[in-house]
Design an enzyme around this catalytic site. Structure first.
Site, mmCIF file in Angstrom:
data_model
loop_
_atom_site.group_PDB
_atom_site.id
_atom_site.type_symbol
_atom_site.label_atom_id
_atom_site.label_comp_id
_atom_site.label_asym_id
_atom_site.label_seq_id
_atom_site.Cartn_x
_atom_site.Cartn_y
_atom_site.Cartn_z
ATOM 1 C CB VAL A 73 -0.928 0.029 1.232
ATOM 2 C CG1 VAL A 73 -1.827 1.258 1.196
ATOM 3 C CG2 VAL A 73 -1.775 -1.243 1.306
ATOM 4 C CE LYS A 74 2.611 7.100 -4.112
ATOM 5 N NZ LYS A 74 2.811 7.422 -5.555
#
Length: 290
Positions: free
Chosen positions: A201-202
Site C-alpha cells: 500500500v502507498k
C-alpha cells in the site's frame, strides 16, 4: 452486517509486524512463487526495502513540471531506482526494455484534473500487464471519496486478475481536498486495502501516529513523496517514515523537480537502504550537487 452501534477505534498498535516465513516482505510469504518473484523486483531482497521513482503524474495532470520530456528528465535517474512507477504509454515510448527495474504499472485512470478524480476505471487489461512484464499493478483507492465503492471494486477486480496471473497489486490511498489527513484515516484506508487483497500500500506520512498505520497494516507500506518541498524536509520525512515502519518511498516531484534530481535520488537511497540520517543524507545531496 457488523453492528456499528458500538464501533470502537483500535488501541493496541504497540509493535509493527515484520516479515516472516522466510520471505523478506511481511504478509507475503504465502503468495505464489511468481508473485514473490515480482515483489522481489520492487523490494530489494537484501533488506526488504524499496526506492520507487514515480512519474505517472501525466495520466491525469498532463505534462507536469519536470516531466515535460521524460527521456531527458527520467532516463538518467532510472539506474538509481529500485522500481519505476509509470503508465504503459510512458513505458512503451520512453523506458528501455533492458532497464532491469521492476515496473509498477499504473492501472487505473479516467478523469483528468478538470473532473472528479475519484471517478476512475481500470485502464489496463491484465493481458497487457502480462505482455509488459509488470512487476506490480497500481490502482487508486478513494476511501471516503465520492466514488469510494467504485474504486474499491477496481481494486478487488485487479487483485483477482493479479492473483490469477501472479502480479501483485499496489493500492494507492487517495485523499480528497476536504478530507482530514491523519493517522485514523490512513489506518482505515490502508487496512481496508490490505484486507481486500493489496500486496502493498502507498500512503502519506503523518507526523503523529504513523507507526500505528504501519503496525495495523498487515502488508508493506510505501510512503508517497507528495508535493515538492525543500530537500532537507523531504529527506527528514523519508527518514521518519522508515524509522516508524515504512518499507520504502515512492518519490516523484521531490526528485524530478529538484534542481539536482540525481543527487536527490542518491540521498533518498541513502536514507532508505543505508540508514543515513537526514543530516547525513543532505550532506550527500550537497556533495553530489556540485
Amino acid at each position: 452486517m457488523a453492528d456499528l452501534d458500538d464501533l470502537r477505534d483500535g488501541t493496541d498498535f504497540s509493535a509493527a509486524r515484520t516479515a516472516s516465513g522466510g520471505f523478506h516482505l511481511k504478509g507475503q510469504s504465502g503468495q505464489d512463487w511468481g508473485m514473490r518473484a515480482r515483489l522481489s523486483r520492487v523490494f530489494d531482497p537484501s533488506d526488504g526495502k524499496t526506492v520507487m521513482l514515480a512519474f505517472d503524474h501525466g495520466y491525469f495532470q498532463g505534462p507536469t513540471s519536470g516531466l515535460e520530456n521524460l527521456e531527458r528528465s527520467i532516463l538518467p535517474l532510472v539506474p538509481q531506482a529500485d522500481a519505476l512507477m509509470c503508465t504503459r504509454g510512458a513505458l512503451r515510448t520512453t523506458i528501455p526494455a533492458e532497464n532491469g527495474k521492476g515496473i509498477v504499472l499504473r492501472a487505473s485512470g479516467g478523469p483528468s484534473v478538470l473532473k472528479e478524480l475519484s471517478d476512475e476505471e481500470l485502464a489496463v487489461s491484465i493481458e497487457d500487464a502480462v505482455r509488459l512484464d509488470a512487476a506490480a499493478l497500481a490502482v487508486q483507492v478513494f476511501v471516503g471519496g465520492e466514488n469510494e465503492t467504485k474504486s474499491i471494486k477496481n481494486l478487488t477486480t485487479l487483485v483477482d486478475q493479479g492473483q490469477a496471473t501472479g502480479i501483485p497489486v499496489l493500492a494507492v490511498t487517495a485523499v480528497g481536498r476536504d478530507m482530514v489527513r491523519d493517522a485514523r484515516y490512513f489506518r482505515l484506508a490502508t487496512r481496508i486495502s490490505a484486507e481486500l487483497g493489496a500486496a502493498f500500500v502507498k500512503t502519506y506520512y503523518v507526523e503523529e501516529g504513523f507507526e500505528t498505520i504501519t503496525s495495523a497494516c498487515p502488508v508493506p507500506i510505501v510512503i508517497a513523496g507528495g508535493k515538492k518541498v525543500e530537500e532537507q524536509e523531504a529527506l527528514r520525512v523519508a527518514y521518519q517514515a522508515m524509522q516508524e515502519g515504512a518499507a520504502g518511498v515512492d518519490m516523484g516531484r521531490n526528485v524530478f523537480q529538484s534542481e539536482h534530481p540525481a543527487a536527490m535520488l542518491a540521498a533518498v537511497r541513502g536514507v532508505v537502504h543505508d540508514g543515513l540520517t537526514p543530516t547525513e543524507a543532505y550532506e550527500l545531496f550537497q556533495s553530489l550537487s556540485h
